[in-house]
Write an enzyme that holds these catalytic residues in place. Structure first.
Site, PDB file in Angstrom:
ATOM      1  N   ARG A  24      -6.632 -11.881  -6.105  1.00 53.89           N
ATOM      2  CA  ARG A  24      -7.301 -10.925  -7.002  1.00 53.89           C
ATOM      3  C   ARG A  24      -7.297 -11.436  -8.436  1.00 53.89           C
ATOM      4  O   ARG A  24      -8.292 -11.295  -9.166  1.00 53.89           O
ATOM      5  CB  ARG A  24      -6.619  -9.564  -6.922  1.00 53.89           C
ATOM      6  CG  ARG A  24      -6.754  -8.869  -5.577  1.00 53.89           C
ATOM      7  CD  ARG A  24      -5.899  -7.611  -5.511  1.00 53.89           C
ATOM      8  NE  ARG A  24      -6.350  -6.610  -6.467  1.00 53.89           N
ATOM      9  CZ  ARG A  24      -5.606  -5.597  -6.898  1.00 53.89           C
ATOM     10  NH1 ARG A  24      -4.366  -5.463  -6.465  1.00 53.89           N
ATOM     11  NH2 ARG A  24      -6.079  -4.728  -7.761  1.00 53.89           N
TER      12      ARG A  24
ATOM     13  N   GLU B 186       1.783   3.291   8.843  1.00 51.50           N
ATOM     14  CA  GLU B 186       0.401   2.911   8.519  1.00 51.50           C
ATOM     15  C   GLU B 186      -0.269   2.159   9.671  1.00 51.50           C
ATOM     16  O   GLU B 186      -0.212   0.931   9.723  1.00 51.50           O
ATOM     17  CB  GLU B 186       0.351   2.053   7.249  1.00 51.50           C
ATOM     18  CG  GLU B 186      -1.063   1.656   6.854  1.00 51.50           C
ATOM     19  CD  GLU B 186      -1.130   0.815   5.584  1.00 51.50           C
ATOM     20  OE1 GLU B 186      -2.238   0.394   5.209  1.00 51.50           O
ATOM     21  OE2 GLU B 186      -0.072   0.561   4.971  1.00 51.50           O
TER      22      GLU B 186
ATOM     23  N   LYS C 236       0.040   7.169   7.025  1.00 53.65           N
ATOM     24  CA  LYS C 236      -0.932   6.513   6.143  1.00 53.65           C
ATOM     25  C   LYS C 236      -2.032   5.884   7.008  1.00 53.65           C
ATOM     26  O   LYS C 236      -1.991   4.696   7.305  1.00 53.65           O
ATOM     27  CB  LYS C 236      -0.260   5.460   5.260  1.00 53.65           C
ATOM     28  CG  LYS C 236      -1.241   4.778   4.293  1.00 53.65           C
ATOM     29  CD  LYS C 236      -0.560   3.793   3.364  1.00 53.65           C
ATOM     30  CE  LYS C 236      -1.592   3.098   2.492  1.00 53.65           C
ATOM     31  NZ  LYS C 236      -0.982   2.193   1.491  1.00 53.65           N
TER      32      LYS C 236
ATOM     33  N   SER D 229      -7.178   3.220   1.283  1.00 50.74           N
ATOM     34  CA  SER D 229      -8.578   3.111   0.855  1.00 50.74           C
ATOM     35  C   SER D 229      -9.343   2.072   1.657  1.00 50.74           C
ATOM     36  O   SER D 229     -10.553   2.206   1.864  1.00 50.74           O
ATOM     37  CB  SER D 229      -8.665   2.818  -0.646  1.00 50.74           C
ATOM     38  OG  SER D 229      -7.847   1.727  -1.014  1.00 50.74           O
ATOM     39  N   GLY D 230      -8.673   1.013   2.094  1.00 44.91           N
ATOM     40  CA  GLY D 230      -9.249   0.089   3.059  1.00 44.91           C
ATOM     41  C   GLY D 230     -10.515  -0.627   2.656  1.00 44.91           C
ATOM     42  O   GLY D 230     -11.339  -0.957   3.496  1.00 44.91           O
ATOM     43  N   GLY D 231     -10.717  -0.855   1.365  1.00 46.96           N
ATOM     44  CA  GLY D 231     -11.902  -1.569   0.929  1.00 46.96           C
ATOM     45  C   GLY D 231     -13.025  -0.681   0.438  1.00 46.96           C
ATOM     46  O   GLY D 231     -14.080  -1.160   0.021  1.00 46.96           O
TER      47      GLY D 231
ATOM     48  N   ARG E 117      -6.453  -0.784  -4.291  1.00 43.53           N
ATOM     49  CA  ARG E 117      -7.583  -1.211  -5.118  1.00 43.53           C
ATOM     50  C   ARG E 117      -8.392  -0.028  -5.646  1.00 43.53           C
ATOM     51  O   ARG E 117      -8.946  -0.087  -6.749  1.00 43.53           O
ATOM     52  CB  ARG E 117      -8.491  -2.143  -4.313  1.00 43.53           C
ATOM     53  CG  ARG E 117      -7.955  -3.566  -4.192  1.00 43.53           C
ATOM     54  CD  ARG E 117      -8.777  -4.385  -3.236  1.00 43.53           C
ATOM     55  NE  ARG E 117      -8.621  -3.933  -1.854  1.00 43.53           N
ATOM     56  CZ  ARG E 117      -9.294  -4.433  -0.828  1.00 43.53           C
ATOM     57  NH1 ARG E 117     -10.188  -5.385  -1.019  1.00 43.53           N
ATOM     58  NH2 ARG E 117      -9.075  -3.976   0.394  1.00 43.53           N
TER      59      ARG E 117
END
Length: 341
Positions: A33, A177, A219, A261-263, A294
């Site tokens: 990132r 998760e 999660k 959020s997974g993208g 993110r």
């Protein structure tokens, strides 16, 4: 460790309509990132970024817990205050990612199993001594031609359950998760089918291992069409599909569901969470919250870009996104006051 300690910690993580901040990227992921934005990929730069987050004024208004990476839990602010201590002083419960990553699953091309159980009891004791009060483990499930296999679902669910039992033995609340990935071209309906099967298996394994459901948090992914799906269902359809899936698979004893959020984009993740709470929140047995990475951090990271002069501006962006998601927990998020979806 008493059940009350676990249930009290689980409740504290999501109290007052707050959510979790996932700042547990591995060094490799964080460096990737940074590289995309021209930020040096060094331990010092990672510490500066994490100090920006930990010391952001007002972050605790919307964030009840922060998930750290091993390196981060051992780092200190420039004033010499351990990050876990700084978070706790601000009213944010510190946590720790404890899995060692998803590795190829033997005999099942294209699928993975998450590792890290060896020596976990000892690591959990150390992390608790460093100030962690909860932990996180991520299992990864891909959808594709012939995927997922039953073997992949079972082995990841079993690992999640063993991890959760070890956490509770150590007095740490486990964040469980099981992530069904957005990658591919599958439909919303296919995601719902797989997510439901994954959750049913996960809770069967949790019960088999004697995990106290009241002392854990889930999660999961939202039920979404894949990134390349021909039909991209609207916010209301995603909210309906996700809540119906959870009602069919998540026991009422679980105190909270904190979505990854997974993208998803920051705004779309907020809008979808908001729709779930606006449409269903008052009648659900568990809190619907967020555990985004993110979707909270990226706007701030893009403002900061490693420049010390932009720390304050980036912190304001971070706190703004956290507040958007607290509003989404309440069903009061208004996309018209945010950037375009």
């Amino acid at each position: 460790m008493t059940a009350k300690t676990l249930t009290d910690t689980a409740a504290a993580l999501l109290a007052a309509d707050k959510g979790l901040l996932a700042m547990d990227e591995s060094n490799a992921t964080c460096n990737k990132r940074f590289a995309a934005l021209g930020i040096p990929q060094t331990e010092a730069a990672r510490r500066d970024w994490r100090e920006l987050i930990v010391t952001a004024p007002g972050l605790s208004d919307s964030i009840g817990g922060a998930i750290l990476f091993d390196e981060t839990l051992r780092q200190t602010t420039h004033a010499g205050v351990p990050f876990a201590q700084a978070l706790a002083a601000a009213g944010i419960v510190p946590g720790i990612k404890v899995d060692t990553g998803a590795k190829p699953l033997a005999g099942h091309p294209g699928e993975t199993v998450t590792e890290g159980l060896d020596g976990l009891r000892e690591r959990l004791a150390e992390y608790a001594g460093l100030g962690a009060r909860f932990a996180k483990w991520r299992g990864v499930i891909a959808i594709g031609a012939g995927l997922p296999s039953r073997a992949c679902i079972r082995v990841n669910a079993h690992a999640l359950a063993r991890y959760a039992a070890l956490c509770q033995e150590a007095g740490l609340v486990p964040i469980v998760e099981p992530e069904v990935l957005m990658d591919g071209d599958h439909s919303l309906a296919r995601c719902a089918e797989v997510t439901e099967e994954v959750l049913h298996r996960t809770f069967a394994e949790l019960r088999a291992q004697g995990v106290l459901l009241e002392g854990m948090l889930l999660k999961p992914n939202m039920v979404l069409p894949a990134q390349n799906a021909a039909v991209q269902d609207d916010v209301a359809a995603v909210a309906d599909a996700t809540v119906h899936c959870l009602l069919r698979s998540v026991p009422a004893a679980v105190p909270g569901v904190a979505f990854l959020s997974g993208g998803q984009s920051a705004q779309l993740a907020s809008a979808r969470l908001n729709a779930m709470n606006a449409r269903f929140g008052a009648g659900l047995p568990w809190a619907l919250s967020f555990s985004f990475s993110r979707a909270v951090q990226q706007p701030a990271l893009e403002l900061w870009k490693g420049d010390p002069a932009r720390v304050s501006e980036a912190q304001k962006a971070l706190v703004f996104r956290a507040r958007c998601n607290r509003a989404a927990r309440r069903g009061t998020y208004d996309a018209r006051n945010d950037a375009p979806l």
